[in-house]
Design a protein around this motif. Structure first.
Motif, mmCIF file in Angstrom:
data_model
loop_
_atom_site.group_PDB
_atom_site.id
_atom_site.type_symbol
_atom_site.label_atom_id
_atom_site.label_comp_id
_atom_site.label_asym_id
_atom_site.label_seq_id
_atom_site.Cartn_x
_atom_site.Cartn_y
_atom_site.Cartn_z
ATOM 1 N N ILE A 1 35.979 -26.118 23.701
ATOM 2 C CA ILE A 1 35.316 -27.037 22.781
ATOM 3 C C ILE A 1 35.484 -28.460 23.316
ATOM 4 O O ILE A 1 36.608 -28.918 23.502
ATOM 5 C CB ILE A 1 35.911 -26.950 21.354
ATOM 6 C CG1 ILE A 1 35.940 -25.501 20.858
ATOM 7 C CG2 ILE A 1 35.168 -27.871 20.398
ATOM 8 C CD1 ILE A 1 34.589 -24.887 20.610
ATOM 9 N N ILE A 2 34.376 -29.130 23.560
ATOM 10 C CA ILE A 2 34.419 -30.524 24.017
ATOM 11 C C ILE A 2 34.189 -31.404 22.800
ATOM 12 O O ILE A 2 33.162 -31.288 22.132
ATOM 13 C CB ILE A 2 33.345 -30.789 25.084
ATOM 14 C CG1 ILE A 2 33.566 -29.853 26.278
ATOM 15 C CG2 ILE A 2 33.363 -32.253 25.520
ATOM 16 C CD1 ILE A 2 32.476 -29.876 27.300
ATOM 17 N N PRO A 3 35.157 -32.274 22.491
ATOM 18 C CA PRO A 3 34.989 -33.151 21.324
ATOM 19 C C PRO A 3 33.722 -34.007 21.438
ATOM 20 O O PRO A 3 33.345 -34.427 22.538
ATOM 21 C CB PRO A 3 36.238 -34.038 21.357
ATOM 22 C CG PRO A 3 37.233 -33.275 22.179
ATOM 23 C CD PRO A 3 36.425 -32.490 23.165
ATOM 24 N N GLU A 4 33.088 -34.236 20.298
ATOM 25 C CA GLU A 4 31.827 -34.978 20.245
ATOM 26 C C GLU A 4 31.917 -36.333 20.933
ATOM 27 O O GLU A 4 31.017 -36.731 21.670
ATOM 28 C CB GLU A 4 31.400 -35.158 18.772
ATOM 29 C CG GLU A 4 30.089 -35.876 18.580
ATOM 30 C CD GLU A 4 28.878 -35.063 19.009
ATOM 31 O OE1 GLU A 4 27.870 -35.673 19.391
ATOM 32 O OE2 GLU A 4 28.946 -33.814 18.980
ATOM 33 N N GLU A 5 33.030 -37.054 20.727
ATOM 34 C CA GLU A 5 33.144 -38.386 21.325
ATOM 35 C C GLU A 5 33.201 -38.324 22.851
ATOM 36 O O GLU A 5 32.757 -39.245 23.531
ATOM 37 C CB GLU A 5 34.353 -39.160 20.772
ATOM 38 C CG GLU A 5 35.708 -38.526 21.030
ATOM 39 C CD GLU A 5 36.142 -37.504 19.985
ATOM 40 O OE1 GLU A 5 37.275 -37.012 20.108
ATOM 41 O OE2 GLU A 5 35.358 -37.185 19.071
ATOM 42 N N GLU A 6 33.707 -37.234 23.420
ATOM 43 C CA GLU A 6 33.761 -37.107 24.872
ATOM 44 C C GLU A 6 32.398 -36.804 25.471
ATOM 45 O O GLU A 6 32.141 -37.114 26.633
ATOM 46 C CB GLU A 6 34.763 -36.033 25.284
ATOM 47 C CG GLU A 6 36.197 -36.439 25.081
ATOM 48 C CD GLU A 6 37.167 -35.383 25.589
ATOM 49 O OE1 GLU A 6 36.784 -34.574 26.463
ATOM 50 O OE2 GLU A 6 38.315 -35.389 25.105
ATOM 51 N N LEU A 7 31.512 -36.200 24.685
ATOM 52 C CA LEU A 7 30.175 -35.896 25.185
ATOM 53 C C LEU A 7 29.382 -37.157 25.504
ATOM 54 O O LEU A 7 28.492 -37.142 26.347
ATOM 55 C CB LEU A 7 29.404 -35.047 24.166
ATOM 56 C CG LEU A 7 29.890 -33.627 23.977
ATOM 57 C CD1 LEU A 7 29.117 -32.963 22.845
ATOM 58 C CD2 LEU A 7 29.754 -32.818 25.254
ATOM 59 N N HIS A 8 29.697 -38.244 24.826
ATOM 60 C CA HIS A 8 28.929 -39.477 24.993
ATOM 61 C C HIS A 8 29.628 -40.477 25.907
ATOM 62 O O HIS A 8 29.130 -41.575 26.093
ATOM 63 C CB HIS A 8 28.643 -40.105 23.627
ATOM 64 C CG HIS A 8 27.904 -39.161 22.724
ATOM 65 N ND1 HIS A 8 26.606 -38.766 22.947
ATOM 66 C CD2 HIS A 8 28.298 -38.482 21.619
ATOM 67 C CE1 HIS A 8 26.223 -37.917 22.017
ATOM 68 N NE2 HIS A 8 27.244 -37.724 21.186
ATOM 69 N N GLN A 9 30.769 -40.120 26.469
ATOM 70 C CA GLN A 9 31.472 -41.013 27.386
ATOM 71 C C GLN A 9 30.881 -40.864 28.781
ATOM 72 O O GLN A 9 30.472 -39.780 29.177
ATOM 73 C CB GLN A 9 32.964 -40.675 27.447
ATOM 74 C CG GLN A 9 33.710 -40.945 26.168
ATOM 75 C CD GLN A 9 35.171 -40.502 26.272
ATOM 76 O OE1 GLN A 9 35.570 -39.879 27.237
ATOM 77 N NE2 GLN A 9 35.944 -40.828 25.254
ATOM 78 N N SER A 10 30.881 -41.970 29.506
ATOM 79 C CA SER A 10 30.438 -41.858 30.895
ATOM 80 C C SER A 10 31.589 -41.274 31.703
ATOM 81 O O SER A 10 32.756 -41.475 31.385
ATOM 82 C CB SER A 10 30.041 -43.224 31.444
ATOM 83 O OG SER A 10 31.163 -44.085 31.426
ATOM 84 N N ALA A 11 31.242 -40.536 32.725
ATOM 85 C CA ALA A 11 32.260 -39.920 33.566
ATOM 86 C C ALA A 11 32.959 -40.999 34.387
ATOM 87 O O ALA A 11 32.314 -41.907 34.885
ATOM 88 C CB ALA A 11 31.615 -38.894 34.490
#
Length: 174
Positions: free
Chosen positions: A105-115
């Protein structure tokens, strides 16, 4: 393909003109390379004499069964679906053997972070994305190894009057 399966059952009427997919899939299952990938996979062929439509039933190594309508699904599509599901099962097994939770499970806030380490440059009609990827590998029970790789993706973009290369306010050229 057979390495992900414990059993394959192919049913068809030899006089039925819709058996092409069954025959092709049977040939793929009987290929030397396929048999060597999983000699324990049981291959059953049932020749029917009724009007029952041709079908292919596969049982994955985890016990899940899937039935394919061989009248409307080409053998190559069935093979592709088996390989995709098998790769999913391999990935799941890799994480479980390493003691990791599944599904990941990838937290929602991490989905929108730039790598981290990602830069996008535009110049001369090309866009270059530098992306940092992390690849995982199981090296033993409860142990994961990983490596970080930087990949450059070069994509043509619509030509504009100019694409100045500006990094953090400094004019630099590659």
């Amino acid at each position: 393909m057979l390495k992900f399966l414990s059993k394959v059952r192919i049913e068809f009427n030899a006089l039925d003109p819709r058996t092409a997919s069954c025959m092709e899939f049977l040939a793929q299952c009987n290929a030397r390379k396929a048999k060597e990938s999983n000699p324990a996979c049981k291959l059953e062929v049932k020749r029917r004499t009724d009007d029952h439509p041709p079908e292919i039933k596969v049982t994955f190594v985890n016990g899940v069964e899937e039935v394919f309508d061989a009248t409307s699904t080409p053998a190559q599509s069935i093979r592709t679906m088996i390989l995709e599901k098998g790769q999913y099962l391999e990935t799941q097994q890799m994480f479980l053997e390493a003691g990791e939770k599944w599904p990941v499970i990838i937290p929602e806030e991490e989905l929108h972070q730039s790598a981290p380490g990602t830069k996008v440059l535009n110049f001369s009609g090309f866009k270059i994305d530098f992306v940092c990827l992390t690849l995982f590998q199981v090296i033993g029970p409860g142990h994961l190894s990983y490596v970080r790789v930087v990949v450059a993706l070069v994509c043509p973009v619509p030509i504009a009057p100019s694409y100045p290369l500006v990094l953090k306010g400094n004019k630099e050229h590659i």
